[in-house]
Design an enzyme around this catalytic site. Sequence first.
Site, PDB file in Angstrom:
ATOM      1  N   ASP A 226     -31.684  10.253  -9.005  1.00 41.69           N
ATOM      2  CA  ASP A 226     -31.885  10.506  -7.573  1.00 41.69           C
ATOM      3  C   ASP A 226     -30.936  11.536  -6.964  1.00 41.69           C
ATOM      4  O   ASP A 226     -30.917  11.695  -5.755  1.00 41.69           O
ATOM      5  CB  ASP A 226     -31.725   9.193  -6.792  1.00 41.69           C
TER       6      ASP A 226
ATOM      7  N   HIS B  87     -35.005   2.111  -4.878  1.00 39.06           N
ATOM      8  CA  HIS B  87     -34.930   2.538  -6.275  1.00 39.06           C
ATOM      9  C   HIS B  87     -34.004   1.632  -7.072  1.00 39.06           C
ATOM     10  O   HIS B  87     -33.288   0.808  -6.515  1.00 39.06           O
ATOM     11  CB  HIS B  87     -34.457   3.990  -6.373  1.00 39.06           C
TER      12      HIS B  87
ATOM     13  N   SER C  13     -42.850   5.949  -6.263  1.00 36.82           N
ATOM     14  CA  SER C  13     -41.794   6.271  -7.224  1.00 36.82           C
ATOM     15  C   SER C  13     -41.360   5.071  -8.056  1.00 36.82           C
ATOM     16  O   SER C  13     -40.627   5.232  -9.015  1.00 36.82           O
ATOM     17  CB  SER C  13     -40.583   6.853  -6.493  1.00 36.82           C
TER      18      SER C  13
END
Lengths: 180, 167
Positions: A123, A96, A57
């Site tokens: 998210d 992230h 990701s």
Amino acid sequence: MGWIGEQIDSIKSLQFRQILTQAVSLGMIVTSALIIWKALMCFTGSESPVVVVLSGSMEPGFKRGDILFLHMSDDPIRAGEIVVFNVDGREIPIVHRVIKVHEQKDTGEVDVLTKGDNNYGDDRLLYAHGQLWLHRHHIMGRAVGFLPYVGWVTIIMTEKPIIKYVLIGILGLLVITSKE
Amino acid sequence: MHSIGYRANALVTFALTILAVMCVIVSVSDWFNHPSPTSQVEVVNINWFSKNPDGDDEVSLTMYITANLQSLFTWNTKQVFVFVAAEYGTRKNALNQVSLWDGIIPSKEKANFNIHVHNKYRFVDQGSNLRGKDFNLTLHWHVMPKVGKMFADKIVMPGYRLPEAYR
């Protein structure tokens, strides 16, 4: 008879000492690894100073199998930082980037929104049901350093446990049978 | 003493040590790069500006972003992540940072760019404080290396103001 008895005794004592030495050297290896890990925890202030990237990701920045070094300080969380966070109900931490920050004046409490560089949306779908923001206690650390590929060792070992046991067996045999 | 096992062990250990030392040297070499990036962001248009049903202000805008980030690239740079964020304070919040646009620059050749964009992420306030609000637009960059330490910095551009009325 006395001479044979002496010989047997000397062999017995020799083996005992050798086994003892090997046990000690094995213990040294295990404890020194533990010492390094705990020392890293102290220096970085993060409960897991090193994480392995498991998903794509954050590609092309971080690929699966890359290693990230984390640091956790009291500095406030800011947009653009790459943080590692735990979501309630999920066991595996996520790495992230922070895209939104709202820091309250009175309490200093922060509302943080994250997104994977390679993901289309933010998210909120990954967070616990109904959760809109991450807070300070969700965040385990921020990524400060990067080392490619090395994490594949742990990925292979967790996904194919047989390789792990074979490796441990071989290493154990080497330690026990080595004469130096 | 000179068995295959010992030789292989010595060779692998030596190779890994050299590799680790090289990684450290490459990462340290980044410290000698003193970049001087430049950027300008112009708010071309406020497309719409309203209050959501839940009471939060939301605005949509169009920006013209010019930047030259070529000096950030060294031999150890894999990519540069760049984003523009609106930053402002309100009565309740000491700091709000809302990312409006971001992009990944893969190479030095593509690091001198200008681009016309709508905000990629929603510009939503926590509350209804955006009318007549002064805010900064900040261009942040995050240098992702091939190995070693990551670098980040920013250029703060003050003096932007949202309209007094919804439109």
